[in-house]
Design an enzyme around this catalytic site. Structure first.
Site, PDB file in Angstrom:
ATOM      1  N   CYS A   1       0.241   5.876   0.505  1.00  0.00           N
ATOM      2  CA  CYS A   1      -1.314   6.596   1.197  1.00  0.00           C
ATOM      3  C   CYS A   1      -0.213   7.905   1.957  1.00  0.00           C
ATOM      4  O   CYS A   1       0.667   7.483   1.682  1.00  0.00           O
ATOM      5  CB  CYS A   1      -1.035   6.290   2.714  1.00  0.00           C
ATOM      6  SG  CYS A   1      -2.637   7.635   3.189  1.00  0.00           S
TER       7      CYS A   1
ATOM      8  N   ARG B   1       0.841  -0.920  -0.319  1.00  0.00           N
ATOM      9  CA  ARG B   1       0.086   0.001  -0.111  1.00  0.00           C
ATOM     10  C   ARG B   1       1.107   1.589   0.012  1.00  0.00           C
ATOM     11  O   ARG B   1       2.095   1.472   1.105  1.00  0.00           O
ATOM     12  CB  ARG B   1      -1.130  -0.101   1.524  1.00  0.00           C
ATOM     13  CG  ARG B   1      -1.726   0.800   1.316  1.00  0.00           C
ATOM     14  CD  ARG B   1      -3.114   1.008   2.495  1.00  0.00           C
ATOM     15  NE  ARG B   1      -2.174   2.195   3.798  1.00  0.00           N
ATOM     16  CZ  ARG B   1      -2.264   2.068   4.816  1.00  0.00           C
ATOM     17  NH1 ARG B   1      -3.140   1.720   5.273  1.00  0.00           N
ATOM     18  NH2 ARG B   1      -1.334   2.347   6.003  1.00  0.00           N
TER      19      ARG B   1
END
Length: 128
Positions: A107, A105
């Site tokens: 962000c 991920r």
């Protein structure tokens, strides 16, 4: 061969793009904002927005026949990085509820998102 993905379980595209594409061995979703596809509404609460964006990603991924557990990478765009802890909590619970491994991920904080929402999430899933 590329197949365009479309589901009524996620919001319709609001521009010249599609909800996602299925490349055969890989599925790429467009960024999913927290619009409830049934009502068109957006909650003001960041936790609810995060959950709705994840549900919208899930709907697009599932329209290809894949599952949450097939997601290998996500990119999360937030309007305010101070919301990171809340988003992280919702995100972790979402994957735990689906008995799915956490994907890679990124962000990042962004200046503005479509419809002035607080979050947008996109995903890559792999067909094994």
């Amino acid at each position: 061969m590329t197949q365009v993905l479309h589901t009524d379980q996620a919001p319709a595209a609001i521009g010249p793009y599609v909800q996602g594409v299925d490349l055969g061995n890989m599925v790429l979703t467009s960024g999913q904002i927290p619009v409830n596809p049934a009502t068109g509404e957006v909650s003001d609460d960041i936790a609810e927005q995060a959950r709705q964006s994840l549900e919208n990603v899930k709907a697009v991924v599932e329209s290809s026949g894949l599952k949450v557990a097939d997601i290998v990478k996500m990119t999360v765009f937030v309007k305010d990085l101070n919301d990171f802890a809340t988003v992280n909590d919702v995100y972790g619970k979402f994957f735990d509820e689906h008995n799915a491994p956490y994907p890679a991920r990124s962000c990042v904080e962004v200046a503005r998102l479509p419809k002035d929402v607080k979050i947008e999430i996109e995903a890559i899933a792999v067909r094994k």
